[in-house]
Design a protein around this motif. Structure first.
Motif, short mmCIF file in Angstrom:
data_model
loop_
_atom_site.label_atom_id
_atom_site.label_comp_id
_atom_site.label_asym_id
_atom_site.label_seq_id
_atom_site.Cartn_x
_atom_site.Cartn_y
_atom_site.Cartn_z
N UNK A 144 0.83 -1.20 0.00
CA UNK A 144 0.00 0.00 0.00
C UNK A 144 0.86 1.26 0.00
N UNK A 145 2.06 1.17 0.56
CA UNK A 145 2.99 2.31 0.55
C UNK A 145 4.20 1.95 -0.31
N UNK A 146 4.98 2.95 -0.66
CA UNK A 146 6.13 2.72 -1.54
C UNK A 146 7.35 2.40 -0.67
N UNK A 147 7.86 1.16 -0.74
CA UNK A 147 9.06 0.83 0.04
C UNK A 147 10.33 1.36 -0.64
N UNK A 148 11.41 1.45 0.12
CA UNK A 148 12.69 1.95 -0.39
C UNK A 148 13.31 1.01 -1.41
N UNK A 149 12.96 -0.26 -1.38
CA UNK A 149 13.51 -1.23 -2.32
C UNK A 149 13.14 -0.86 -3.76
N UNK A 150 11.95 -0.30 -3.94
CA UNK A 150 11.50 0.08 -5.28
C UNK A 150 12.40 1.17 -5.85
N UNK A 151 12.77 2.14 -5.02
CA UNK A 151 13.66 3.20 -5.49
C UNK A 151 15.04 2.65 -5.86
N UNK A 152 15.52 1.68 -5.09
CA UNK A 152 16.81 1.06 -5.40
C UNK A 152 16.73 0.30 -6.71
N UNK A 153 15.63 -0.42 -6.93
CA UNK A 153 15.46 -1.17 -8.18
C UNK A 153 15.35 -0.23 -9.38
N UNK A 154 14.66 0.88 -9.24
CA UNK A 154 14.60 1.84 -10.34
C UNK A 154 15.94 2.51 -10.59
N UNK A 155 16.72 2.72 -9.55
CA UNK A 155 18.07 3.27 -9.71
C UNK A 155 18.97 2.27 -10.46
N UNK A 156 18.85 0.98 -10.12
CA UNK A 156 19.61 -0.05 -10.84
C UNK A 156 19.21 -0.06 -12.32
N UNK A 157 17.91 0.07 -12.60
CA UNK A 157 17.44 0.11 -13.98
C UNK A 157 18.03 1.30 -14.73
N UNK A 158 18.03 2.47 -14.10
CA UNK A 158 18.56 3.67 -14.77
C UNK A 158 20.05 3.52 -15.04
N UNK A 159 20.80 2.97 -14.10
CA UNK A 159 22.25 2.77 -14.30
C UNK A 159 22.50 1.78 -15.43
N UNK A 160 21.79 0.65 -15.45
CA UNK A 160 21.97 -0.35 -16.52
C UNK A 160 21.50 0.19 -17.86
N UNK A 161 20.45 0.98 -17.87
CA UNK A 161 19.95 1.56 -19.11
C UNK A 161 20.97 2.55 -19.69
N UNK A 162 21.55 3.37 -18.82
CA UNK A 162 22.58 4.31 -19.27
C UNK A 162 23.83 3.61 -19.76
#
Length: 162
Positions: free
Chosen positions: A41-59
């Protein structure tokens, strides 16, 4: 092919199997993060870490390009252990196929394969062949299987000059 700060970059991707594996791993954190977001129901910090990993791999996935310099061919990739410069004079042969190019030099006798799209490949081969230090040969490998697009390219260029 992009011109940044006066230098032309010719973008490439690794061989098709490695590209599929890499981009699958790069997009996986987004789907894992979205599934975690759906469950909570709330946004956990793990989601932000996973999106950061995606952005780094995408770049890092788009940080693959060639730059023709004065006497060297600079190969930028995400792998820090790979040699990043090849002397243009040491390139003996360039094999061009529909999907990729393979560079053979004295440093890499078995060749280095790079997948490139049609237009960046044309301009890269054209600029490499015209380079003053290039002494090798350019060979079209599978031009008998499909249409020889270099003939189409040069015929279009000849029509535009007239």
């Amino acid at each position: 092919m992009i011109k940044i700060f006066g230098k032309v970059r010719y973008h490439w991707q690794p061989e098709l199997a490695w590209a599929v594996i890499y981009w699958s791993m790069a997009v996986a954190p987004v789907f894992i993060g979205l599934s975690l977001l759906y469950e909570k129901a709330r946004i956990p910090n793990v989601i932000f870490i996973l999106f950061l990993i995606f952005i780094v791999l995408f770049g890092a996935g788009f940080h693959r390009y060639f730059v023709l310099e004065e006497g060297d061919l600079r190969i930028a990739s995400a792998n820090p252990f790979r040699k990043s410069r090849i002397a243009i004079a040491s390139i003996e042969k360039v094999e061009v196929s529909v999907l990729s190019i393979t560079l053979y030099s004295s440093d890499y006798p078995s060749g280095l394969s790079f997948c490139m799209r049609k237009w960046p490949k044309k301009y890269f081969i054209n600029d490499l062949a015209r380079h003053t230090h290039f002494r090798g040969e350019v060979e079209l490998v599978d031009h008998l299987k499909k249409q020889d697009y270099f003939e189409v390219y040069y015929s279009e260029k000849a029509k535009s000059v007239r």
